[in-house]
Every structure is written in structure tokens, then in C-alpha cells.
Write a protein that holds these residues in place. Structure first.
Motif, short mmCIF file in Angstrom:
data_model
loop_
_atom_site.label_atom_id
_atom_site.label_comp_id
_atom_site.label_asym_id
_atom_site.label_seq_id
_atom_site.Cartn_x
_atom_site.Cartn_y
_atom_site.Cartn_z
N ALA A 42 3.14 8.43 7.66
CA ALA A 42 2.97 9.34 6.50
C ALA A 42 2.84 10.78 6.99
CB ALA A 42 1.53 9.01 5.70
N GLY A 43 2.27 10.95 8.04
CA GLY A 43 2.49 12.20 8.72
C GLY A 43 3.81 12.71 9.01
N GLU A 44 4.69 11.66 9.45
CA GLU A 44 6.02 12.19 9.80
C GLU A 44 6.90 12.74 8.42
OE1 GLU A 44 7.37 8.83 11.88
OE2 GLU A 44 6.55 9.43 13.75
N PHE A 45 6.54 11.54 7.43
CA PHE A 45 7.12 12.12 6.09
C PHE A 45 6.60 13.27 5.45
CE2 PHE A 45 7.94 7.33 4.91
CZ PHE A 45 8.93 7.25 5.90
N LEU A 46 5.55 13.87 5.77
CA LEU A 46 4.85 14.96 5.57
C LEU A 46 5.83 16.09 6.19
CD1 LEU A 46 3.07 16.89 4.05
CD2 LEU A 46 1.45 16.38 5.83
N GLU A 47 5.88 16.00 7.53
CA GLU A 47 6.90 16.93 8.29
C GLU A 47 8.11 17.07 7.71
OE1 GLU A 47 5.44 18.99 10.56
OE2 GLU A 47 3.54 18.27 10.00
N TYR A 48 8.91 15.81 7.34
CA TYR A 48 10.24 16.11 6.91
C TYR A 48 10.17 16.96 5.70
CZ TYR A 48 11.29 11.62 9.38
OH TYR A 48 11.50 10.70 10.24
N SER A 49 9.13 16.96 4.94
CA SER A 49 8.87 17.74 3.74
C SER A 49 8.93 19.16 3.99
CB SER A 49 7.50 17.08 2.74
OG SER A 49 7.98 15.96 2.28
N LYS A 50 7.99 19.57 4.94
CA LYS A 50 7.90 20.82 5.66
C LYS A 50 9.01 21.43 6.24
CE LYS A 50 2.93 20.62 5.97
NZ LYS A 50 2.65 21.72 5.11
N ILE B 33 4.67 9.93 1.63
CA ILE B 33 4.10 8.69 1.34
C ILE B 33 4.94 7.59 2.00
CG2 ILE B 33 3.64 7.22 -0.49
CD1 ILE B 33 3.54 9.30 -2.49
N PHE B 34 4.03 6.76 2.59
CA PHE B 34 4.74 5.78 3.58
C PHE B 34 4.24 4.19 3.00
CE2 PHE B 34 4.20 2.63 6.76
CZ PHE B 34 5.63 2.38 7.14
N VAL B 35 5.11 3.49 2.54
CA VAL B 35 4.92 2.31 1.77
C VAL B 35 4.84 1.27 2.60
CG1 VAL B 35 5.31 0.60 -0.04
CG2 VAL B 35 5.65 3.15 -0.39
N CYS B 36 3.88 0.31 2.59
CA CYS B 36 3.95 -0.65 3.81
C CYS B 36 3.10 -1.99 3.28
CB CYS B 36 3.23 -0.34 5.11
SG CYS B 36 1.56 0.31 5.07
N LEU C 294 0.91 -1.06 0.00
CA LEU C 294 0.03 -0.10 0.10
C LEU C 294 0.85 1.22 -0.21
CD1 LEU C 294 -2.63 -0.90 2.82
CD2 LEU C 294 -3.05 -0.80 0.21
N GLY C 295 0.43 2.16 -0.65
CA GLY C 295 0.98 3.59 -0.49
C GLY C 295 -0.11 4.52 0.38
N ILE C 296 0.30 4.97 1.47
CA ILE C 296 -0.34 6.01 2.21
C ILE C 296 0.29 7.19 2.02
CG2 ILE C 296 -1.13 6.24 4.74
CD1 ILE C 296 -1.45 3.53 3.72
N LEU C 297 -0.62 8.22 1.57
CA LEU C 297 -0.51 9.77 1.08
C LEU C 297 -1.10 10.42 1.96
CD1 LEU C 297 0.63 11.63 -1.08
CD2 LEU C 297 -1.62 11.28 -2.42
N LYS C 298 -0.25 11.60 2.51
CA LYS C 298 -0.74 12.76 3.11
C LYS C 298 -0.41 14.02 2.55
CE LYS C 298 -1.69 12.97 7.54
NZ LYS C 298 -1.76 13.19 8.78
N MET C 299 -1.04 14.97 2.36
CA MET C 299 -0.66 16.14 1.65
C MET C 299 -1.51 17.25 2.32
SD MET C 299 -1.18 15.29 -2.31
CE MET C 299 0.09 16.63 -2.91
N ASP C 300 -0.93 18.47 2.49
CA ASP C 300 -1.65 19.54 2.99
C ASP C 300 -1.01 20.97 2.31
OD1 ASP C 300 0.46 20.50 4.62
OD2 ASP C 300 -0.50 19.85 6.40
N VAL C 301 -1.62 21.80 2.62
CA VAL C 301 -1.28 23.40 2.00
C VAL C 301 -0.29 23.80 2.74
CG1 VAL C 301 -2.00 25.51 1.10
CG2 VAL C 301 -3.52 23.51 0.65
#
Length: 794
Positions: A669-677, A653-656, A531-538
Motif C-alpha cells: 500500500a505504501g508503494e502504491f502511495l509512492e506511485y501516486s506521488k 490501496i492494496f487488495v489482498c 481486504l483493502g489496505i489504504l494509505k494516505m498522506d498530505v
């Protein structure tokens, strides 16, 4: 509760609300005609007499009808509440002589996103909207580069659709009539500028009329208040993320994918139910909900002692109910600030800042009252009770089954992809219906419906218990229902029953019409079954709202109407258009020549929108398609926001494996989003690396994914061995992520040893060495993609 039509005071108030909602409708009509000798007030009156007056006879007295008539015909001179509401909503006191200069028939609505500035100070290109009815399934909601030209014929077509639908409203009740006008205005006036005497017509007529009607209603109720007549009310529900993901796979109990979707939608409904409850208690209307989404809402209410007392009592009542139902997992804070008309008009940004500070303080003590005065609730949390094995919160008598709430969430998750209507009620209604009842204690009941009949609609829309009946993701009028609600409800359904081979898992089979399990979604991946777990925000959304409309010299264009417009347009993308993006990505997956999944024609979709709204989303899909979906969402969002360099999204995106606990997957996935920020925003983190979406100076996500596709293609055609790609990752780790230039001879050696094809050797040399090693520094993304996509399930 009384029928609003039976209360003379309420009918006077609602006549004022309706008058405010239509007070500038003549401007819309004026732009659809070549008759330059008629002002918009006179044209508005013609429209009223032709299409509205008769319908109001059964709802309002002659005196009350005259209020609406005068509001349209001469609102600047006659109706004090509406005149003041118009001034406040405009953000400035517009005098009668300040009529539109030039020819308004040539002016389209400028996108609100072109007016936002943060770090970038250069002017964004001028984009405006086409004159088309609102739809979440079409690119007509996207702005295009502005071209000044005569728009009369386009205005005429739009106006004709508006007037035709207004005429068809049946006067079943005052509430139904007001709701109908509200939604028809939203459908047709969302793309019409409210005025063109301003240099930048970026506020729609709908947003202006919505805010004016909210202000007029509050002014009427607070007519005896001398100065600060308004309360700007804010609420914030905490614990949402933990609540959504607090579900576990219990032995013998499947359906986790449906339950997750149901919990998410339940949390979307909760703040709206509360907001509607408050507005109804005060005696106001839907337009007084300034914003609702992402677990928060903002309301505009009259500054009355009874309003404050009701809100104080409601805070304790709500938190007691939330505590008892969810064991403290969810809580709500409600705060308010007092405001004058001048504050709303000129200092709205200051009011918002003050309100946010009060909410932040209140969050730290939302359950404090329970420990002071209500020990019974605490005693109910004592040790030794049985709790649901799925959510770990709700109490159980039978520990072999999920709790009632988890069962409800699973049923919501099952019905939502097929639901066509949603109905908000003050309490339960009697009778049979094809759908699911979702109770919210004393605060209301929501019905998610698959279908409705004409007789049911008449009864519901005439009932005091029914607040609103809305179509889901559809703006066409059906069975006297003009209302609509956009919902990110894309979910994969089985078009026929089937099972995943070589698996005895309870979630490896699906019945026709049911939502696919995570096991089956993972099986639809190309290559490895994950699976790919996708989190995105503005990015910087708080700054966009707080300083995005500030200008040099300290001037601010942060008006109540403008911020309302930004919120609505973002919500339209994340709640509505997101479904089209998922559908387009699904169709591309079906046509992919590398997609040999035997069940691809048996499913309606592969992406599962867990939630999407406000400014963020969480989507579960096959790992091989989720990075493509993320890029498609980002590209569409940039176009939607006029390529404004200060408006961007970040993603993780977290793959599991499909059996991986969803709570941990979403957290990762949320932690990866925070890495992006943390690394600068406007980025995506996937396969353990963080890169920019697009850049000319380095290897960005688009280029890396193209490189990964090339590696996949080479492996699939036996042009390069899979071991060579593995070796690239080993070299990357050995030579300090590419910082040690000794990686160059190591890569050259591997290319010479493993690659026979001259063109491929040259291509790899270019990508990995000659292009300054930029691709090699981010080799984890293309290598991981190619290896996972060529991996055979064992």
C-alpha cells in the motif's frame, strides 16, 4: 518530586505561565458585549475577579495572584516576561496603540489554510470558522465562506460557555488548574481570532495564548541568560514503520488485527510520553510542547546548561532503553538550536531548517555510542536466543507464546475502541482501575481507561505522579476532567458473538465486544472476500511548512504561532474527524442494497483505523468499501482545507486476502502511495492504475468508480455477461493499454456480440470510444472493481 504548590519558585513561574495564558482573554470577552466604552484589559479584569480570583486563593499567594491579575489588566506595561512573550508570539512587536480597527465583533477567524501558497498564486476564497465549541464529531470544525456581519450573540454564547467552565475548575492542584485552563481555552478559543488589527486574522486566540505561555515560562527560567534564551528542541523516532508491521501470524496465535492496532497506538504514545517527560524535567508546562505527532516532537525550552546536559544524558538513556527493549528496531535522535526572542519572532523558519539538518545528520549515528562504551547491550544480542514468533524481536523463555510486549499490544488493541480516558503519569500509580497499564520504562506510564469514578479522579488529579487525565474524543467536562485528546480509534466491534460460515480459521469467529479479525472484515466485502489496505498522506507537507507562507519579495509569515496552528488543525482532522468519516461510510455500507452480509447488524463498524494522525493514515477495511472511503476522506479534506489547490492528499490501496502478511500488505500500500506521488501527487493508485481524484480533462477516479458501479449493476441484472468485462481487460492488454487505436474495432465487435440492450450499447460506446477513449485507457479500475464485486467465493 515536590508538589508544585510547595515550591515558591515554581509557583511564581506558574503564575507567570497562567498570566501569559490569560493575558488577552479580555479580547474574547469584549466581542461578546455591546459595551464599546470598555477596553479589553478592563473587561479581562472583570472576568478575573468574577471567575478566577477566588479559585486561585488555595494555589497562589496574594503576590502571585497579582501577577496573573496584572498580566490580564495591563500586561504591556507591567510584567516583562509576559510582554516579551506576547511580542514574540505575535511575530511582530505590537504597540499598545495598535488596537483593533473597525469592529472586532464582526470578525471571525480566517482559516489558516487560505494563507498557504505553493505553485498556485491566485488568492483562495476567504473561509472562516463558525463560533462553536471544539468537537471532532461535528462539521462545526469546517470553515465556511466568510460573511461579514454582527457576531455579538454568537460570541456571547461562546463566551458564556467558556466562563461557566472556568468557574467550575476545582483547585485540586496547580498542575490541574493550569491543565484545565489550557483545555478549556482550546475548546472555546480555537475559533476566536487572536487580533483583528492585522489584515488577515488567521491565528486563533488559543494558539497565540498557548505560544505566549510557552515563551513566558522559558523566559522566566532563562532570565539570567543574556542573549539566546531559548532552545528549540526537535526529536525524531526512527524505525516506526518496520516496528508496526513486524508482526506475523504464528500457528495457534491469533489476534493479529488487535495486535497491529495496539502496536500503532503504542507508537503514538511513545513520543508524547518522552515529550512530557522532558518538559516535566525542565519544570515547564504542556504548552511548551509545540508539536507532537507522527513519531516527532518539537519543544521550546530555556537555554540553560542544565537543560542541555539533561538532553545529552537523555539521548543515551533513551536509546539504551529502546535498544534493549526492541533490539535496535526503534531509535531516537534529539537535537536543538539556540534562539533569541528575535529569532523566534522573525527567523523561525531559519531555526526550523537548521534543526531539521541537525536531526538528519544525527539519524545516521543514533546508536554509535553503544559500540563505543556499552558492550553489555551488544552481548545481549548474541545468536542462539529464542525470539517471539509474532514480532521476531523480543527474547522469550517460552517459544510457544507471544512476548510480553506483543501481549500488551493485543490488550491495547482490544481496549482502545472502548476506552473513554487516557492518563499520563510519571510512574505507576497504586489502586484498582478499569483499563490497561502501558509502561514506558523510567520515562512514564500511560493508563488507558474504560471508566473512572469521582473519588479516583480527585486522588489522581491531586497526585504528583499524574501529569494529565484526558477524555478520548469528547470535549464535554466529565468528573472534573476538562482535558481531551483526539484519537483515530475507529475499530469494528462485535455487538454479539458470531462466526463466518465454512471456515475453520481461528480468526473466523468473534465474541461479543471483541474487535473483528481481518478474516471477518474481509468477509463483509461485497463480492470477493478480500481486504483493502489504504494509505494516505498530505502532499508536499514539508514544502507547506517551509515555503507555504513565503510571499513575493522574500517576506515570510512563517511564525511560530502560525505553524503551530497548521499542525494542530491537520492533527484535528486526522486524529479526530477521521472517526466520523469512517462512521458515515459504515452507515452507507449498511444501507447499500447490494449488501446482503448476514452479520451486518452484528457489528459496530467495518473500518479498522490502524493509525491516523499528523498528516497520514493507514486503514484496513473490506476491499469493496475502501475505495469509497478513500474518496470520502479526500473530499472532506478538500473542504476542510478550503479547496486550496496547493493542499492535497495522495493515496494507495492494496487488495489482498486476509491471510496475506500484514507487513507485506502495508508495504505494498505504501508503494502504491509512492506511485501516486511519483506521477504528480493529488492521485490515487488502486487496481494497478494511478489516476487523479478529480479532473475535467480526463477520466478521473470519481468517474471511473461510477463506471465500475454501472458495470457491476449491468452484470448483476444480467444485462451484460461477466465474460464481456473480462474481455475488455484482455483487449486493453493486447492493444498497448489503449495507445493502439486498433482497440476500437475490437471493442465495437464485443459490444455488438454481447450486448442486446440498446441503451447499454450506447452507454458503453460513449464511455469506451466516443469520449476519446479516456475511460478505456484507465479501464483497469472500473473493470477490476466490477469483476471483484461480482465474484462469488469458491
Amino acid at each position: 518530586m515536590k508538589n508544585r504548590g510547595e515550591d515558591r519558585t515554581d509557583r511564581m513561574k506558574e503564575a507567570i505561565i497562567l498570566g501569559a495564558m490569560l493575558h488577552d482573554i479580555g479580547k474574547f470577552y469584549q466581542r461578546s458585549t455591546q459595551e464599546s466604552n470598555k477596553d479589553h484589559q478592563g473587561l479581562g479584569l472583570e472576568f478575573f475577579e468574577r471567575s478566577i480570583s477566588e479559585n486561585l486563593t488555595d494555589l497562589f499567594s496574594d503576590k502571585e495572584k497579582e501577577i496573573v491579575r496584572n498580566a490580564i489588566n495591563s500586561h504591556h506595561q507591567v510584567i516583562d516576561f509576559i510582554t516579551e512573550a506576547d511580542w514574540i508570539a505575535s511575530g511582530e512587536r505590537v504597540k499598545l496603540e495598535d488596537e483593533e480597527f473597525g469592529d472586532p465583533r464582526e470578525q471571525s477567524l480566517s482559516s489558516i489554510f487560505t494563507q498557504i501558497y505553493l505553485l498556485n498564486q491566485s488568492k483562495v476564497n476567504d473561509f472562516s470558522y463558525k463560533l462553536e465549541p471544539l468537537s471532532c464529531n461535528s462539521r462545526d470544525i469546517f470553515p465556511v465562506e466568510t460573511q461579514r456581519r454582527n457576531l455579538v450573540q454568537e460570541y456571547k454564547k461562546l463566551w458564556q460557555g467558556f466562563e461557566d467552565e472556568i468557574k467550575k475548575i476545582r483547585p485540586l492542584s496547580v498542575r490541574h488548574y493550569l491543565n484545565s485552563v489550557y483545555y478549556i481555552l482550546q475548546k472555546y478559543a480555537w475559533c476566536v481570532p487572536s487580533a483583528t488589527y492585522k489584515s488577515e486574522p488567521d491565528i486563533s486566540l488559543f494558539d497565540h495564548l498557548k505560544i505566549a505561555s510557552a515563551i513566558a515560562g522559558a523566559l522566566y527560567l532563562a532570565k539570567d541568560v543574556k542573549d539566546k534564551k531559548f532552545l528549540l528542541v526537535g526529536a525524531d523516532i526512527s524505525g516506526i514503520q518496520n516496528f508496526i508491521y513486524r508482526i506475523a501470524r504464528a500457528q495457534g496465535i491469533g489476534g493479529i488485527s488487535k495486535r497491529l492496532r495496539g502496536r500503532s497506538f503504542y507508537l503514538i504514545l511513545l513520543p508524547e510520553v518522552i515529550a512530557r517527560y522532558i518538559v516535566e524535567k525542565v519544570g515547564l508546562f504542556l504548552s511548551n510542547i509545540l508539536f507532537c505527532g507522527g513519531g516527532v516532537f518539537k519543544l521550546l525550552l530555556p537555554n540553560l546548561s542544565e537543560t542541555k546536559n539533561m538532553l545529552e544524558e537523555l539521548k543515551d538513556k533513551l536509546n539504551s532503553w529502546l535498544f534493549e527493549e526492541y533490539g535496535g528496531e526503534l531509535g531516537i535522535v534529539i537535537e536543538w538550536v539556540e534562539a533569541s526572542g528575535k529569532d523566534l519572532s522573525n527567523n523561525y523558519s531559519v531555526l526550523l531548517d537548521e534543526l531539521e539538518k541537525k536531526l538528519a545528520t544525527a539519524k545516521r549515528k543514533k546508536f554509535g555510542f553503544l559500540f563505543k562504551s556499552n558492550y553489555e547491550l551488544i552481548e545481549k544480542c548474541e545468536a542462539g536466543i529464542k525470539v517471539c514468533r509474532v514480532c521476531g524481536v523480543s527474547k522469550l523463555k517460552d517459544d510457544q507464546r507471544p512476548c510480553n510486549l506483543c501481549d500488551l499490544h493485543e490488550r491495547i488493541g482490544m481496549i482502545l475502541p472502548r476506552a473513554k480516558y487516557i492518563m499520563f503519569c510519571l510512574s505507576e500509580i497504586s489502586g484498582n482501575f478499569d483499563g490497561e497499564k502501558v509502561p514506558f520504562g523510567d520515562f512514564g506510564t500511560v493508563y488507558i481507561l474504560k471508566d473512572v469514578s469521582g473519588s479516583m479522579v480527585d486522588n489522581w488529579l491531586s497526585s504528583d505522579k499524574v501529569l494529565d487525565l484526558l477524555k478520548i474524543n469528547e470535549t464535554q467536562i466529565v468528573s472534573d476532567i476538562p482535558g481531551f485528546r483526539f484519537v483515530g480509534n475507529s475499530a469494528p466491534l462485535a455487538k454479539q458473538s458470531f462466526s463466518v460460515e465454512d471456515s475453520e480459521d481461528e480468526d473466523a469467529s468473534v465474541q461479543e465486544g471483541n474487535v473483528l479479525s481481518f478474516e471477518i472484515i474481509a468477509d463483509s466485502s461485497i463480492g470477493d472476500k478480500k481486504l483493502g489496505i489504504l494509505k494516505m498522506d498530505v502532499d508536499f507537507l514539508g514544502l507547506i511548512f517551509s515555503v507555504g507562507f513565503e510571499r513575493e519579495g522574500g517576506s515570510s509569515r512563517r511564525s511560530i504561532s502560525r505553524l503551530s496552528s497548521v499542525s494542530r488543525m491537520l492533527d484535528l482532522f486526522f486524529c479526530g474527524y477521521i472517526n466520523k468519516i469512517c462512521n458515515d461510510a459504515f452507515e452507507e455500507w449498511k444501507k447499500d442494497n447490494n449488501n446482503n452480509w448476514e452479520h451486518k447488524d452484528k457489528v459496530s463498524q467495518i473500518f479498522y483505523v490502524v493509525y491516523s494522525g499528523g498528516d497520514d493514515l493507514l486503514i484496513v477495511g473490506p476491499w469493496s468499501e475502501t475505495p469509497k472511503l478513500a474518496k470520502k476522506i479526500r473530499d472532506e479534506f478538500k473542504k476542510y482545507t478550503c479547496y486550496n489547490p496547493d493542499i492535497n492528499v495522495s493515496a494507495g490501496i492494496f487488495v489482498c486476502r486476509p491471510k496475506y502478511p500484514i507487513s507485506l500488505a502495508a508495504k505494498s500500500a505504501g508503494e502504491f502511495l509512492e506511485y501516486s506521488k511519483d506521477k504528480g501527487r493529488n492521485r490515487i493508485t488502486v487496481f494497478g492504475d494511478t489516476v487523479e481524484w478529480s479532473t475535467q480533462n480526463s477520466a478521473d477516479f470519481e468517474k471511473l468508480m461510477e463506471f465500475g458501479e454501472s458495470l457491476f449493476d449491468f452484470i448483476s441484472r444480467n444485462k451484460i455477461p461477466r465474460s464481456f468485462v473480462h474481455k475488455l481487460m484482455s483487449i486493453y492488454k493486447q492493444y498497448r493499454n489503449g495507445d493502439d487505436l486498433n482497440y476500437i474495432p475490437a471493442v465495437i465487435y464485443q459490444i455488438a456480440r454481447n450486448i442486446d440492450d440498446y441503451n447499454i450499447r450506447e452507454y458503453l460506446m460513449q464511455k469506451l470510444i466516443i469520449d476519446r477513449g479516456l475511460f478505456f485507457k484507465n479501464i483497469k479500475i472500473p473493470v477490476s472493481y466490477a469483476l471483484l464485486k461480482t465474484r462469488k467465493e469458491v
